[in-house]
Scaffold this motif. Structure first.
Motif, PDB file in Angstrom:
ATOM      1  N   CYS A  60      24.337 -78.952 -68.030  1.00  0.00           N
ATOM      2  CA  CYS A  60      25.288 -77.891 -67.743  1.00  0.00           C
ATOM      3  C   CYS A  60      24.556 -76.852 -66.917  1.00  0.00           C
ATOM      4  CB  CYS A  60      25.811 -77.284 -69.050  1.00  0.00           C
ATOM      5  SG  CYS A  60      27.058 -76.007 -68.807  1.00  0.00           S
ATOM      6  N   CYS A  62      25.202 -73.687 -66.791  1.00  0.00           N
ATOM      7  CA  CYS A  62      25.312 -72.325 -67.286  1.00  0.00           C
ATOM      8  C   CYS A  62      23.930 -71.787 -67.674  1.00  0.00           C
ATOM      9  CB  CYS A  62      26.253 -72.255 -68.481  1.00  0.00           C
ATOM     10  SG  CYS A  62      25.538 -72.848 -70.019  1.00  0.00           S
ATOM     11  N   ASN A  65      22.295 -72.988 -70.989  1.00  0.00           N
ATOM     12  CA  ASN A  65      21.767 -74.336 -71.068  1.00  0.00           C
ATOM     13  C   ASN A  65      20.357 -74.430 -70.506  1.00  0.00           C
ATOM     14  OD1 ASN A  65      22.383 -77.112 -71.811  1.00  0.00           O
ATOM     15  ND2 ASN A  65      22.112 -77.540 -69.657  1.00  0.00           N
ATOM     16  N   CYS A  71      23.972 -76.457 -74.591  1.00  0.00           N
ATOM     17  CA  CYS A  71      24.702 -75.204 -74.679  1.00  0.00           C
ATOM     18  C   CYS A  71      26.021 -75.394 -75.412  1.00  0.00           C
ATOM     19  CB  CYS A  71      24.955 -74.654 -73.287  1.00  0.00           C
ATOM     20  SG  CYS A  71      26.088 -75.676 -72.338  1.00  0.00           S
ATOM     21  N   HIS A  73      28.920 -75.169 -74.311  1.00  0.00           N
ATOM     22  CA  HIS A  73      29.897 -75.958 -73.569  1.00  0.00           C
ATOM     23  C   HIS A  73      29.719 -77.444 -73.855  1.00  0.00           C
ATOM     24  CE1 HIS A  73      29.058 -72.380 -70.840  1.00  0.00           C
ATOM     25  NE2 HIS A  73      30.221 -72.147 -71.401  1.00  0.00           N
TER      26      HIS A  73
HETATM   27 ZN    ZN Z   1      27.016 -74.600 -70.615  1.00  0.00          ZN
END
Ligand code: ZN
Length: 118
Positions: A60, A62, A65, A71, A73
């Protein structure tokens, strides 16, 4: 196309707008997540709503992460290692026998006599 050489790449909102228009989807309001590739890749709108993170089962983009490599997500979208087993026991609890160990009682001594009469 969204996965760069080193994994997913955060996309700008403008890029995702173009993508949504290309897909024939609405861009107002901006969707909080966009599922692509049969759900194997999900774009997630950042909290600041200034970018879309690219999340797959492997990585990911983001910021969170980058530290955890697992993470929120990914845990939400691609639960690979659930802490709880997926199967849930259903039905009533049925004991295997009246006595502990599954035995049906002290039948050892008279088993030969009572067998066949039930
Ligand atoms: Zn993420």
């Amino acid at each position: 196309m969204l996965e760069g050489r080193f994994g997913p790449v955060t996309q700008s909102v403008d890029a995702i707008k173009s993508l949504l228009i290309h897909m024939g989807k609405a861009i107002s309001p901006l969707p909080s997540d966009v599922s692509l590739d049969n759900g194997r890749l999900v774009l997630i709108l950042s909290n600041k709503k200034d970018a879309y993170y690219t999340c797959t089962s492997r990585a990911c983009s983001c910021p969170g992460n980058q530290f955890t490599h697992n993470c929120k997500h990914q845990r939400a979208l691609f639960p690979q290692n659930p802490t709880k087993p997926a199967t849930v026991e259903t039905g009533s609890i049925r004991p295997t026998g009246k006595w502990p160990g599954g035995m049906n009682g002290p039948v050892d001594e008279c088993q030969s006599q009572s067998r066949g009469m039930a």
